[in-house]
Motif scaffolding. Structure first.
Motif, PDB file in Angstrom:
ATOM      1  N   UNK A   1       0.818  -1.212   0.000  1.00 44.37           N
ATOM      2  CA  UNK A   1       0.000   0.000   0.000  1.00 44.37           C
ATOM      3  C   UNK A   1       0.849   1.259   0.000  1.00 44.37           C
ATOM      4  N   UNK A   2       2.091   1.153   0.505  1.00 42.39           N
ATOM      5  CA  UNK A   2       2.993   2.307   0.452  1.00 42.39           C
ATOM      6  C   UNK A   2       3.670   2.442  -0.910  1.00 42.39           C
ATOM      7  N   UNK A   3       3.496   1.422  -1.778  1.00 41.56           N
ATOM      8  CA  UNK A   3       3.987   1.438  -3.161  1.00 41.56           C
ATOM      9  C   UNK A   3       5.515   1.503  -3.274  1.00 41.56           C
ATOM     10  N   UNK A   4       6.203   0.971  -2.272  1.00 45.60           N
ATOM     11  CA  UNK A   4       7.668   0.990  -2.326  1.00 45.60           C
ATOM     12  C   UNK A   4       8.279  -0.400  -2.434  1.00 45.60           C
ATOM     13  N   UNK A   5       7.468  -1.453  -2.264  1.00 52.57           N
ATOM     14  CA  UNK A   5       7.979  -2.821  -2.387  1.00 52.57           C
ATOM     15  C   UNK A   5       6.852  -3.726  -2.873  1.00 52.57           C
ATOM     16  N   UNK A   6       7.219  -4.918  -3.302  1.00 57.37           N
ATOM     17  CA  UNK A   6       6.217  -5.856  -3.798  1.00 57.37           C
ATOM     18  C   UNK A   6       6.536  -7.263  -3.302  1.00 57.37           C
ATOM     19  N   UNK A   7       5.560  -8.134  -3.454  1.00 59.74           N
ATOM     20  CA  UNK A   7       5.792  -9.566  -3.293  1.00 59.74           C
ATOM     21  C   UNK A   7       6.083 -10.124  -4.687  1.00 59.74           C
ATOM     22  N   UNK A   8       6.041 -11.443  -4.829  1.00 61.60           N
ATOM     23  CA  UNK A   8       6.182 -12.040  -6.159  1.00 61.60           C
ATOM     24  C   UNK A   8       4.831 -12.247  -6.833  1.00 61.60           C
ATOM     25  N   UNK A   9       3.796 -11.576  -6.339  1.00 63.75           N
ATOM     26  CA  UNK A   9       2.494 -11.667  -6.993  1.00 63.75           C
ATOM     27  C   UNK A   9       2.558 -11.115  -8.406  1.00 63.75           C
ATOM     28  N   UNK A  10       2.118 -11.905  -9.376  1.00 58.88           N
ATOM     29  CA  UNK A  10       2.207 -11.484 -10.775  1.00 58.88           C
ATOM     30  C   UNK A  10       1.184 -10.406 -11.127  1.00 58.88           C
ATOM     31  N   UNK A  11       0.138 -10.302 -10.319  1.00 56.53           N
ATOM     32  CA  UNK A  11      -0.974  -9.420 -10.667  1.00 56.53           C
ATOM     33  C   UNK A  11      -1.198  -8.380  -9.578  1.00 56.53           C
ATOM     34  N   UNK A  12      -1.922  -7.335  -9.956  1.00 54.55           N
ATOM     35  CA  UNK A  12      -2.384  -6.341  -8.998  1.00 54.55           C
ATOM     36  C   UNK A  12      -3.901  -6.250  -9.105  1.00 54.55           C
ATOM     37  N   UNK A  13      -4.577  -6.177  -7.988  1.00 55.51           N
ATOM     38  CA  UNK A  13      -5.998  -5.841  -7.990  1.00 55.51           C
ATOM     39  C   UNK A  13      -6.047  -4.320  -8.032  1.00 55.51           C
ATOM     40  N   UNK A  14      -6.236  -3.798  -9.220  1.00 53.45           N
ATOM     41  CA  UNK A  14      -5.960  -2.382  -9.467  1.00 53.45           C
ATOM     42  C   UNK A  14      -6.771  -1.434  -8.587  1.00 53.45           C
ATOM     43  N   UNK A  15      -8.015  -1.788  -8.272  1.00 52.24           N
ATOM     44  CA  UNK A  15      -8.821  -0.878  -7.456  1.00 52.24           C
ATOM     45  C   UNK A  15      -8.286  -0.793  -6.030  1.00 52.24           C
ATOM     46  N   UNK A  16      -7.417  -1.729  -5.623  1.00 54.18           N
ATOM     47  CA  UNK A  16      -6.811  -1.687  -4.293  1.00 54.18           C
ATOM     48  C   UNK A  16      -5.477  -0.947  -4.275  1.00 54.18           C
ATOM     49  N   UNK A  17      -4.997  -0.536  -5.435  1.00 55.24           N
ATOM     50  CA  UNK A  17      -3.686   0.113  -5.491  1.00 55.24           C
ATOM     51  C   UNK A  17      -3.733   1.484  -4.823  1.00 55.24           C
ATOM     52  N   UNK A  18      -4.755   2.246  -5.107  1.00 55.21           N
ATOM     53  CA  UNK A  18      -4.863   3.599  -4.555  1.00 55.21           C
ATOM     54  C   UNK A  18      -5.852   3.698  -3.403  1.00 55.21           C
ATOM     55  N   UNK A  19      -6.621   2.644  -3.196  1.00 58.56           N
ATOM     56  CA  UNK A  19      -7.655   2.690  -2.170  1.00 58.56           C
ATOM     57  C   UNK A  19      -7.680   1.366  -1.408  1.00 58.56           C
ATOM     58  N   UNK A  20      -7.645   1.432  -0.100  1.00 59.04           N
ATOM     59  CA  UNK A  20      -7.651   0.226   0.729  1.00 59.04           C
ATOM     60  C   UNK A  20      -8.925  -0.574   0.486  1.00 59.04           C
ATOM     61  N   UNK A  21      -8.827  -1.919   0.427  1.00 60.75           N
ATOM     62  CA  UNK A  21     -10.040  -2.736   0.259  1.00 60.75           C
ATOM     63  C   UNK A  21     -11.059  -2.431   1.351  1.00 60.75           C
ATOM     64  N   UNK A  22     -12.321  -2.485   0.993  1.00 62.11           N
ATOM     65  CA  UNK A  22     -13.385  -2.232   1.952  1.00 62.11           C
ATOM     66  C   UNK A  22     -13.593  -3.490   2.793  1.00 62.11           C
ATOM     67  N   UNK A  23     -12.841  -3.590   3.881  1.00 60.79           N
ATOM     68  CA  UNK A  23     -12.874  -4.797   4.700  1.00 60.79           C
ATOM     69  C   UNK A  23     -14.185  -4.935   5.468  1.00 60.79           C
ATOM     70  N   UNK A  24     -15.035  -3.900   5.448  1.00 62.48           N
ATOM     71  CA  UNK A  24     -16.334  -4.019   6.121  1.00 62.48           C
ATOM     72  C   UNK A  24     -17.346  -4.764   5.261  1.00 62.48           C
ATOM     73  N   UNK A  25     -16.985  -5.055   4.014  1.00 60.75           N
ATOM     74  CA  UNK A  25     -17.917  -5.693   3.093  1.00 60.75           C
ATOM     75  C   UNK A  25     -17.267  -6.953   2.518  1.00 60.75           C
ATOM     76  N   UNK A  26     -17.521  -8.073   3.155  1.00 58.93           N
ATOM     77  CA  UNK A  26     -16.902  -9.332   2.734  1.00 58.93           C
ATOM     78  C   UNK A  26     -17.310  -9.714   1.317  1.00 58.93           C
ATOM     79  N   UNK A  27     -18.564  -9.479   0.997  1.00 56.40           N
ATOM     80  CA  UNK A  27     -19.030  -9.813  -0.341  1.00 56.40           C
ATOM     81  C   UNK A  27     -18.273  -9.060  -1.419  1.00 56.40           C
ATOM     82  N   UNK A  28     -17.970  -7.790  -1.166  1.00 51.73           N
ATOM     83  CA  UNK A  28     -17.235  -6.992  -2.147  1.00 51.73           C
ATOM     84  C   UNK A  28     -15.798  -7.472  -2.268  1.00 51.73           C
ATOM     85  N   UNK A  29     -15.186  -7.863  -1.158  1.00 50.08           N
ATOM     86  CA  UNK A  29     -13.823  -8.398  -1.204  1.00 50.08           C
ATOM     87  C   UNK A  29     -13.789  -9.677  -2.038  1.00 50.08           C
TER      88      UNK A  29
END
Length: 467
Positions: A231-259
Motif C-alpha cells: 500500500x505504500x507502493x515501495x515494495x512488492x511480493x512475487x504476486x504477478x498481478x495487482x488488484x488495481x482498485x486496491x492500489x490507490x484505495x484500501x479494500x473495503x474490509x467491512x464488506x466481505x461480499x465486495x472483497x
C-alpha cells in the motif's frame, strides 16, 4: 504410556523432523478443527511435527534475488513432511501397535456451503499449539522459539492416550515477541490486520490471542499472487498481478461480499488459477515417489534461472500438471517468512524485503526490478499477462469445479460443533471483559453460488491485452 510417547518422539527425530510434541486427551478441547475424531474415529492424542524452512532460500525470496529456491524448498519440504508423517504413522501402527493416521500437510478441508470459509479436517496450527511446539503470533502463524514462524507443520493422530508435553502460556509469543515487533504486519501487501487489536481462540479453556483479521479472503488474494504491491507502493511480493482498485484505495474490509467479488474477478483474469491451486494441493497432500529426491538442496540448485525454472516445471509434471505457465505457485506468505527466532533476525529479513523494492514479471518468465512504483505501473499496463477470454472462462470454470468437487457440501455434525464452540468462545471473551469479534463485524452482501464465478470483463487498466 510415557515409554510409548518417548519412542514416538525418538522415531520422529530419527526420520528428520526438527521439533516434535504431543497433545493428549486433556489438550484437545477447542475449535472444531482441533477435533481429531473427524479424521480418525476414537482418536485421543496428536503428535505434532515441524521442520524449519531454509533460511537462505527465504533471503533470496524476500530480497527478490530469485523465487526459485523458496518455491523448490516448499515442494521438497512438503514432500519430505508427507513422507515423514506417513512413515511415523506406519511405525506407530505396525511397530508400536497403536492405531494412527497422518493428516496431509495442507488443503484438506471439511465440506461446507460456504466455500470461501473453509475449515481444515484437522488444523496443524492448533495441534502444534496444543502439543507445545509453539504459540500464536500476531499474524496467526505458529511461532516457535527455535525458528520463529518459518516452519512447516504436520500431524499424526492416534487412538492411544499419550501424556501431553508442556505447552506455552497463551500470551507468551504475543507479549514477549510480537508486542515490540509487529513487522509481519508491515510485510502484508493487503494490510490484513488491525495491528493494535486482538481476537482470540479458545483452547482448553484459555484464550489465545492473535492480531485481529480484517478478512481472511484478503490473505488468499495476496498469497495467490493476485495483489503483489504494498500500500505504500515501495515494495512488492512475487504476486504477478495487482488488484488495481486496491492500489490507490484500501479494500473495503467491512464488506466481505465486495472483497470476494474483487478477488474473484481478479482471479478470473489470471488464466491459471485452477492449475496453481491444484499444484499446491497436490504437493502438500500426496507423496510422489522420487519427487523429494529429484529436487536438490539449496546449495545444489542450478545457477541459471532458466535451469531452475525447468526443474520446477519438471516437478509439476511429476505431479501430473503439464504445461504450467508459471510453476512458482508460492508468491507471498511473507508474514511467516519474515518471522525469525529473535527480533534481530526478523529485522534483518524485513530490511531485505524493504530494500528489494518492486519487481514485475517479464516476457520470458524472468522478474524485472523497477526503480519505483510509477515505472512498475507503466510497465504492467504496457505488458500485461496475455490471456484470451476463452481461457479466462475455462480457468474460472475449472477452479469452480475443483472447489465444488472437493469442498462444497454440508456436514451437520461439524456445523453444530462449530456453533457450540462459537458460543463458548463468545462467553469466554465476554467473561474476560474483552472486545468480541463482532465489535467491528463486517457486513456481507448476499452471495449467489455462482454470482462471481464467471469473468465479465478484464481489469480496465489491462483491457487492451485481452482478445
Amino acid at each position: 504410556m510415557k515409554d510409548i510417547a518417548q519412542k514416538i518422539k525418538d522415531k520422529a527425530i530419527e526420520l528428520g523432523v526438527d521439533l516434535v510434541g504431543i497433545a493428549g486427551p486433556d489438550r484437545l478441547d477447542g475449535p472444531v478443527s482441533l477435533d481429531p475424531t473427524f479424521v480418525l474415529r476414537d482418536a485421543k492424542s496428536v503428535v505434532s511435527l515441524a521442520i524449519a524452512m531454509n533460511v537462505d532460500a527465504i533471503y533470496d525470496f524476500l530480497g527478490k534475488k530469485s523465487p526459485a529456491p523458496h518455491n523448490i524448498d516448499q515442494i521438497k519440504s512438503g514432500q519430505r513432511m508427507q513422507r515423514i508423517a506417513k512413515e511415523l504413522e506406519s511405525h506407530m501402527c505396525d511397530t508400536l501397535g497403536i492405531r494412527s493416521k497422518m493428516v496431509p500437510n495442507n488443503n484438506t478441508y471439511r465440506r461446507t456451503p460456504d466455500i470461501f470459509n473453509l475449515h481444515p479436517n484437522f488444523s496443524h496450527r492448533y495441534g502444534a499449539v496444543a502439543a507445545g511446539l509453539g504459540g500464536f503470533g500476531l499474524s496467526g502463524n505458529v511461532m516457535t522459539e527455535q525458528f520463529g514462524a518459518s516452519v512447516y507443520l504436520a500431524s499424526v493422530l492416534t487412538t492411544a492416550e499419550l501424556p501431553s508435553d508442556p505447552a506455552y502460556s497463551p500470551r507468551h509469543f504475543m507479549d514477549n515477541y510480537c508486542k515490540t515487533c509487529k513487522l509481519c504486519d508491515k510485510t502484508c501487501p493487503v494490510q490484513m490486520f488491525f495491528v493494535d487489536e486482538q481476537e482470540y481462540t479458545l483452547i482448553n479453556g484459555e484464550l489465545h490471542p492473535r492480531g485481529k483479521r480484517k478478512d481472511v479472503q484478503l490473505c488468499g488474494n495476496a498469497c495467490f499472487g493476485m495483489h503483489g504491491i504494498s500500500q505504500c507502493k515501495t515494495w512488492s511480493s512475487y504476486g504477478r498481478h495487482w488488484t488495481w482498485k486496491w492500489v490507490d484505495e484500501e479494500p473495503d474490509y467491512t464488506n466481505r461480499g465486495l472483497i470476494i467479488k474483487d478477488s474473484s474477478e481478479r482471479m478470473a483474469w489470471t488464466g491459471d488459477s485452477a492449475a496453481r491451486y491444484d499444484a499446491i494441493r497436490r504437493f502438500y497432500s500426496k507423496v510422489y515417489p522420487g519427487l523429494e529426491k529429484m529436487l536438490p538442496a539449496y546449495a545444489d540448485l542450478p545457477e541459471s534461472e532458466e535451469d531452475r525454472l525447468k526443474l520446477a516445471r519438471e516437478a509439476m509434471e511429476v505431479m501430473g500438471l503439464k504445461n504450467m505457465k508459471d510453476p512458482y505457485t508460492l508468491t507471498c506468505g511473507q508474514c511467516s517468512l519474515v518471522c525469525g527466532p529473535n527480533f534481530e533476525e526478523t529485522t534483518k529479513r524485513f530490511q531485505i524485503l524493504m530494500d528489494a523494492g518492486i519487481v514485475v514479471p517479464g516476457p520470458n518468465g524472468e522478474w524485472l526490478r523497477m526503480k519505483d512504483f510509477n515505472e512498475a505501473a507503466e510497465y504492467k499496463k504496457k505488458h500485461p499477462v496475455q490471456i484470451t477470454k476463452s481461457d479466462a472462462n475455462k480457468d474460472t470454470l475449472a477452479l469452480g469445479w475443483l472447489f465444488m468437487r472437493l469442498y462444497y457440501g454440508f456436514n451437520p455434525i461439524s456445523e453444530y460443533k462449530a456453533w457450540k464452540y462459537d458460543q463458548k468462545l463468545k462467553k469466554a471473551v465476554a467473561d474476560a471483559g474483552l472486545p468480541g469479534r463482532d465489535a467491528k463485524k463486517p457486513k456481507t452482501e448476499p452471495l449467489g453460488l455462482f454470482k462471481y464465478s464467471a469473468p465479465v470483463k478484464p481489469p480496465a487498466e489491462e483491457a487492451d491485452a485481452y482478445k
